[in-house]
Write an enzyme that holds these catalytic residues in place. Sequence first.
Site, PDB file in Angstrom:
ATOM      1  N   GLY A  98       0.823  -1.208   0.000  1.00 28.18           N
ATOM      2  CA  GLY A  98       0.000   0.000   0.000  1.00 28.18           C
ATOM      3  C   GLY A  98       0.859   1.261   0.000  1.00 28.18           C
ATOM      4  O   GLY A  98       0.510   2.266  -0.634  1.00 28.18           O
ATOM      5  N   ARG A 126      -7.817  -2.640  -1.347  1.00 26.93           N
ATOM      6  CA  ARG A 126      -7.580  -1.532  -0.398  1.00 26.93           C
ATOM      7  C   ARG A 126      -7.987  -0.176  -0.974  1.00 26.93           C
ATOM      8  O   ARG A 126      -7.878   0.065  -2.178  1.00 26.93           O
ATOM      9  CB  ARG A 126      -6.117  -1.554   0.047  1.00 26.93           C
ATOM     10  CG  ARG A 126      -5.803  -2.870   0.755  1.00 26.93           C
ATOM     11  CD  ARG A 126      -4.407  -2.912   1.278  1.00 26.93           C
ATOM     12  NE  ARG A 126      -4.191  -1.921   2.326  1.00 26.93           N
ATOM     13  CZ  ARG A 126      -3.002  -1.663   2.846  1.00 26.93           C
ATOM     14  NH1 ARG A 126      -1.939  -2.307   2.417  1.00 26.93           N
ATOM     15  NH2 ARG A 126      -2.882  -0.758   3.784  1.00 26.93           N
ATOM     16  N   GLN A 173       0.585   7.848   4.804  1.00 27.24           N
ATOM     17  CA  GLN A 173       0.684   7.564   3.362  1.00 27.24           C
ATOM     18  C   GLN A 173       0.031   8.679   2.562  1.00 27.24           C
ATOM     19  O   GLN A 173       0.579   9.133   1.553  1.00 27.24           O
ATOM     20  CB  GLN A 173       0.033   6.216   3.046  1.00 27.24           C
ATOM     21  CG  GLN A 173       0.816   5.052   3.629  1.00 27.24           C
ATOM     22  CD  GLN A 173       0.219   3.703   3.293  1.00 27.24           C
ATOM     23  OE1 GLN A 173      -0.850   3.630   2.684  1.00 27.24           O
ATOM     24  NE2 GLN A 173       0.883   2.636   3.681  1.00 27.24           N
ATOM     25  N   ASP A 324       0.610  -0.369  13.027  1.00 29.78           N
ATOM     26  CA  ASP A 324       0.906  -1.704  12.480  1.00 29.78           C
ATOM     27  C   ASP A 324       1.160  -2.740  13.574  1.00 29.78           C
ATOM     28  O   ASP A 324       1.422  -3.903  13.277  1.00 29.78           O
ATOM     29  CB  ASP A 324       2.132  -1.626  11.565  1.00 29.78           C
ATOM     30  CG  ASP A 324       1.841  -0.816  10.309  1.00 29.78           C
ATOM     31  OD1 ASP A 324       0.665  -0.741   9.904  1.00 29.78           O
ATOM     32  OD2 ASP A 324       2.792  -0.253   9.739  1.00 29.78           O
ATOM     33  N   LYS A 351      -6.205  -2.625   6.256  1.00 30.44           N
ATOM     34  CA  LYS A 351      -4.768  -2.888   6.091  1.00 30.44           C
ATOM     35  C   LYS A 351      -4.591  -4.064   5.118  1.00 30.44           C
ATOM     36  O   LYS A 351      -5.484  -4.344   4.333  1.00 30.44           O
ATOM     37  CB  LYS A 351      -4.120  -3.159   7.452  1.00 30.44           C
ATOM     38  CG  LYS A 351      -4.084  -1.925   8.342  1.00 30.44           C
ATOM     39  CD  LYS A 351      -3.146  -0.863   7.774  1.00 30.44           C
ATOM     40  CE  LYS A 351      -3.123   0.396   8.601  1.00 30.44           C
ATOM     41  NZ  LYS A 351      -2.405   1.491   7.941  1.00 30.44           N
ATOM     42  N   ARG A 355      -7.575  -6.645   9.622  1.00 32.60           N
ATOM     43  CA  ARG A 355      -6.761  -7.145  10.743  1.00 32.60           C
ATOM     44  C   ARG A 355      -7.565  -7.358  12.015  1.00 32.60           C
ATOM     45  O   ARG A 355      -7.266  -8.267  12.785  1.00 32.60           O
ATOM     46  CB  ARG A 355      -5.597  -6.186  11.033  1.00 32.60           C
ATOM     47  CG  ARG A 355      -4.488  -6.377  10.056  1.00 32.60           C
ATOM     48  CD  ARG A 355      -3.209  -5.662  10.448  1.00 32.60           C
ATOM     49  NE  ARG A 355      -2.216  -5.984   9.440  1.00 32.60           N
ATOM     50  CZ  ARG A 355      -1.204  -5.199   9.098  1.00 32.60           C
ATOM     51  NH1 ARG A 355      -1.037  -4.037   9.690  1.00 32.60           N
ATOM     52  NH2 ARG A 355      -0.342  -5.583   8.183  1.00 32.60           N
ATOM     53  N   ARG A 399       1.884  -9.365   8.885  1.00 35.50           N
ATOM     54  CA  ARG A 399       1.919  -9.122  10.336  1.00 35.50           C
ATOM     55  C   ARG A 399       1.019 -10.105  11.096  1.00 35.50           C
ATOM     56  O   ARG A 399       1.296 -10.439  12.243  1.00 35.50           O
ATOM     57  CB  ARG A 399       1.559  -7.673  10.658  1.00 35.50           C
ATOM     58  CG  ARG A 399       2.548  -6.700  10.016  1.00 35.50           C
ATOM     59  CD  ARG A 399       2.557  -5.337  10.630  1.00 35.50           C
ATOM     60  NE  ARG A 399       3.191  -4.385   9.719  1.00 35.50           N
ATOM     61  CZ  ARG A 399       4.512  -4.237   9.551  1.00 35.50           C
ATOM     62  NH1 ARG A 399       5.354  -4.984  10.232  1.00 35.50           N
ATOM     63  NH2 ARG A 399       4.997  -3.357   8.695  1.00 35.50           N
TER      64      ARG A 399
HETATM   65  C1  S3P Z   1       2.971   3.834   6.401  1.00 32.03           C
HETATM   66  C2  S3P Z   1       1.889   4.372   7.042  1.00 32.03           C
HETATM   67  C3  S3P Z   1       0.843   3.576   7.687  1.00 32.03           C
HETATM   68  C4  S3P Z   1       1.316   2.151   7.982  1.00 32.03           C
HETATM   69  C5  S3P Z   1       2.017   1.557   6.795  1.00 32.03           C
HETATM   70  C6  S3P Z   1       3.225   2.392   6.404  1.00 32.03           C
HETATM   71  C7  S3P Z   1       3.928   4.720   5.713  1.00 32.03           C
HETATM   72  O1  S3P Z   1      -0.275   3.487   6.837  1.00 32.03           O
HETATM   73  O2  S3P Z   1       0.221   1.342   8.323  1.00 32.03           O
HETATM   74  O3  S3P Z   1       2.465   0.236   7.085  1.00 32.03           O
HETATM   75  O4  S3P Z   1       5.035   4.277   5.368  1.00 32.03           O
HETATM   76  O5  S3P Z   1       3.586   5.899   5.502  1.00 32.03           O
HETATM   77  P1  S3P Z   1      -1.421   4.616   6.823  1.00 32.03           P
HETATM   78  O6  S3P Z   1      -0.814   5.864   6.369  1.00 32.03           O
HETATM   79  O7  S3P Z   1      -2.462   4.103   5.859  1.00 32.03           O
HETATM   80  O8  S3P Z   1      -1.938   4.663   8.225  1.00 32.03           O
END
Ligand code: S3P
Length: 445
Positions: A98, A126, A173, A324, A351, A355, A399
Amino acid sequence: MTSPQPLLSRKSGPLNGAARIPGDKSISHRALMFCALFLGETIISGLLEGEDVISTAAALRAMGAEVERGGDGLWRIHGVGIGGLRQPDQILDMGNSGTSARLLMGLAGSHPITATFTGDASLLKRPMQRVMTPLAMMGVKFEAQEGGRLPIKITGPKDLLSIEYRLPVASAQVKSAILLAGLNARGATTVIESTPTRDHTENMLRHFGYDARVEKLADGAEAITVIGQQELQPCAVDVPGDPSSAAFPAVAAVLNEGSDITLSRIAVSGRRNGLYRTLQEMGADIAFEHERIESGERVANIRVKGSTLKGITVPPERVPSMIDEFPILAMAASCANGTTIMTGLEELRVKESDRLAMIANGLKQCGVNLEMGESSLTIHGTGKPPKGGAKISTALDHRIAMSFLVLGSVTDEPIQIDDATPIKTSFPNFVKLMGELGVGISEGN
Ligand code: S3P
């Protein structure tokens, strides 16, 4: 497609020794992206060589950056400069990742090119609308599947608009996708977040000599601003160990009486260390030793000893700093004395798997007494490990796979997972490293 690889974990006894955990996944993705945007050559050391990060490397290569592996974790990147990415002539397959999909949609969308993103069966489910909405405001066009799902074809505009955007979900993200796009927009792009999320993009911007201004607003939110179309300064990146991966041996050590392990050079900023704070409140003997700043990130060696845990209520405002880590925290909670209450978990539903459901179903199969709500989980621990003896379905979620293997190190009956292949996305040497510390995980049904 590779065939599923079942694994079995049995009661282990104490963990001992020191281990170097693979590079942080979030920082590794960003290191590759920033190096690809730097006009010239840079070196990354300690890069996580998991499948997720390799997907990012391949996509950047397809868009014109030279990305070469020189040795273990050592990568040489020759970047194209801000605004210099070219149109890929193949579909960009993000696999299970993702982070690759969302951040690279920001990057690619900020160039006047067309690119198509796809992924594996987990990633196809997703939500991507969360990045499409702000990027569309910047002028990016999308052709997506129903519900804003991959595969998605994106076309960046000739002149990208800068925006100010308040995040509707606490997501690093989404924040990072906008900031990365903002690097190629004229003027100031601002992202406002009411709940702090991991700030590796902001840290890396500064590390590359780029001004990322952070301002506290009257309502307590933070506004992060980048001014686009400036070049990055040359620098090397040494990626610290991943606290989300370190969480697995750390919890195994907490749960196995007599353990004493040290996990070296782990990223431990307040935006990532929520699990460790929570375990400490539950009674775990965990210490951050030799804390320092390296490559713009706070790192420390984490020393963990076997401990007796009690149930607690996890403050919901802490969720983003351990987003996570709920699968592995749930394993610890199932062995603790008393009730652990976790709320504000709605993001866990979207996720790599749902989860919340995967944790609850798996733990019930292991004999744990719990209640699952729409966005909450309450686990009633007895002070002893649950009986185990379950076969856990992992649904392409690394995970979930690692968490139940850790639980199997303390249950009376072994725990089996149906497929270990997703572990390669984030922690390729997990089984070997756990074996070296004293947890025997074997192949088989
Ligand atoms: C991440 C942000 C998180 C995390 C993912 C990595 C990142 O996701 O769960 O494993 O590297 O910016 P979200 O931004 O969707 O919360």
